[in-house]
Design a protein around this motif. Structure first.
Motif, PDB file in Angstrom:
ATOM      1  N   ARG A   1      11.286   4.027  -5.677  1.00  0.00           N
ATOM      2  CA  ARG A   1      10.379   4.533  -4.634  1.00  0.00           C
ATOM      3  C   ARG A   1      10.671   6.002  -4.283  1.00  0.00           C
TER       4      ARG A   1
ATOM      5  N   GLU B   1      -1.712   6.630  -1.081  1.00  0.00           N
ATOM      6  CA  GLU B   1      -1.311   5.528  -0.199  1.00  0.00           C
ATOM      7  C   GLU B   1       0.156   5.589   0.203  1.00  0.00           C
ATOM      8  N   GLU B   2       0.989   6.116  -0.685  1.00  0.00           N
ATOM      9  CA  GLU B   2       2.421   6.104  -0.367  1.00  0.00           C
ATOM     10  C   GLU B   2       2.950   7.499  -0.049  1.00  0.00           C
TER      11      GLU B   2
END
Ligand SMILES: Nc1ncnc2c1ncn2[C@@H]1O[C@H](COP(=O)(O)OP(=O)(O)OP(=O)(O)O)[C@@H](O)[C@H]1O
Length: 281
Positions: A137, A168-169
């Motif tokens: 991540r 989105e992230e």
């Protein structure tokens, strides 16, 4: 930046904003990989200042490295590992990794979970590279020619994945690619590197305007031959054509300049200018 006394980057000055997808374009040997390797902390620069996620990459510690994801051009040395095991192994280095099974689904490698890395096709290895790059991540993802060898469907899926990571992230993405359609589709901003210098930087439409490439209007004339004209004002040209025609205009087509037109014009212009600069007085 110099290799053995030969300068290959000259005063490269770039700022990538948090959360944006930034593409570095340029011909072979322009200095893209060198730039990316300096930012990743893999290459020691000979001069200049670099800050990535608040730190100098040359002094990036494990915590810094954990915030950065890499998809490199060259394949790493894990040929005998099985796909699923390798991903699980890489995941174990990170405090909050993605689920390896979900990740395999995301990059389309579910069926290859038990396969040895050396048995993967070129495109499948690239997909595995991408999975390894995002397993931890990362806040910042480096993608060095990520879709080389992808078939059109895998490329499309990859583009959706990058869009999702960015939108989105909030992942910041620095991408190098020779695929101009890919840059146009994915990048918020593009920098064009030619001969180790940033020759242009902006959104895809800003670059198109700067190159001042003109639209092309094509149509079939009443005598049956094809005609074509380049213009800054295609709407006016089409209007004039209609006014002068006795009926509908056959096979009328307006082609706007693409990023590829812009790129080719700019690279040609810059390379010609560099060649002129290099001619001794
Ligand atoms: N390890 C090295 N030692 C010496 N010169 C190098 C080294 N790596 C790259 N170069 C030179 O530096 C210049 C920039 O290379 P770089 O790989 O950064 O270009 P690039 O834009 O990534 O090219 P490509 O599109 O072909 O991947 C080239 O002239 C290359 O020959």
């Amino acid at each position: 930046m110099a290799y053995g006394g030969v300068d290959v980057l000259h005063g490269v000055d770039l700022t990538v904003r948090r959360g944006e997808v930034f593409a570095l374009l340029g011909p072979n040997g322009a200095g893209k990989t060198t730039t990316v390797e300096i930012l990743e902390g893999f290459r020691r620069r000979s001069a200049g200042e670099v800050t990535v996620l608040g730190a100098d990459p040359e002094r990036g510690d494990d915590a810094w490295r954990g915030r950065v994801g890499l998809v490199l051009q060259s394949w790493r040395d894990h040929r005998r590992w099985r796909v699923g095991e390798l991903l699980t192994h890489f995941a174990s280095y990170h405090p909050d990794p993605r689920d390896p099974a979900e990740l395999l689904a995301l990059v389309g490698l579910v069926e290859q979970v038990g396969q040895r890395v050396e048995r993967l096709s070129g495109g499948q290895r690239r997909r595995l590279d991408v999975a390894l790059g995002i397993v931890g991540r990362p806040e910042l993802l480096f993608l060095d020619e990520p879709t080389t060898g992808f078939d059109p469907r895998a490329r499309h899926a990859f583009h959706r994945l990058v869009e999702r990571l960015a939108r989105e992230e909030g992942v910041t993405v620095l991408l190098t690619t020779h695929d101009l359609a890919e840059a146009e589709r994915l990048a918020d901003r593009i920098a064009l590197l030619v001969g180790g210098r940033v020759r242009a930087c902006g959104t895809p439409s800003e670059l198109a305007r700067r190159a001042a490439a003109r639209a092309e209007v094509r149509w079939r004339a009443e005598d049956g031959t094809f005609r074509g004209e380049r213009t800054d004002d295609p709407s006016r040209l089409v209007w004039d054509l209609h006014r002068n025609a006795r009926g509908p205009i056959a096979e009328l087509e307006v082609r706007r300049p693409t990023l590829e037109d812009t790129y080719l014009r700019m690279v040609h212009r810059e390379e010609t200018a560099v060649a002129d600069e290099e001619v001794p007085a």
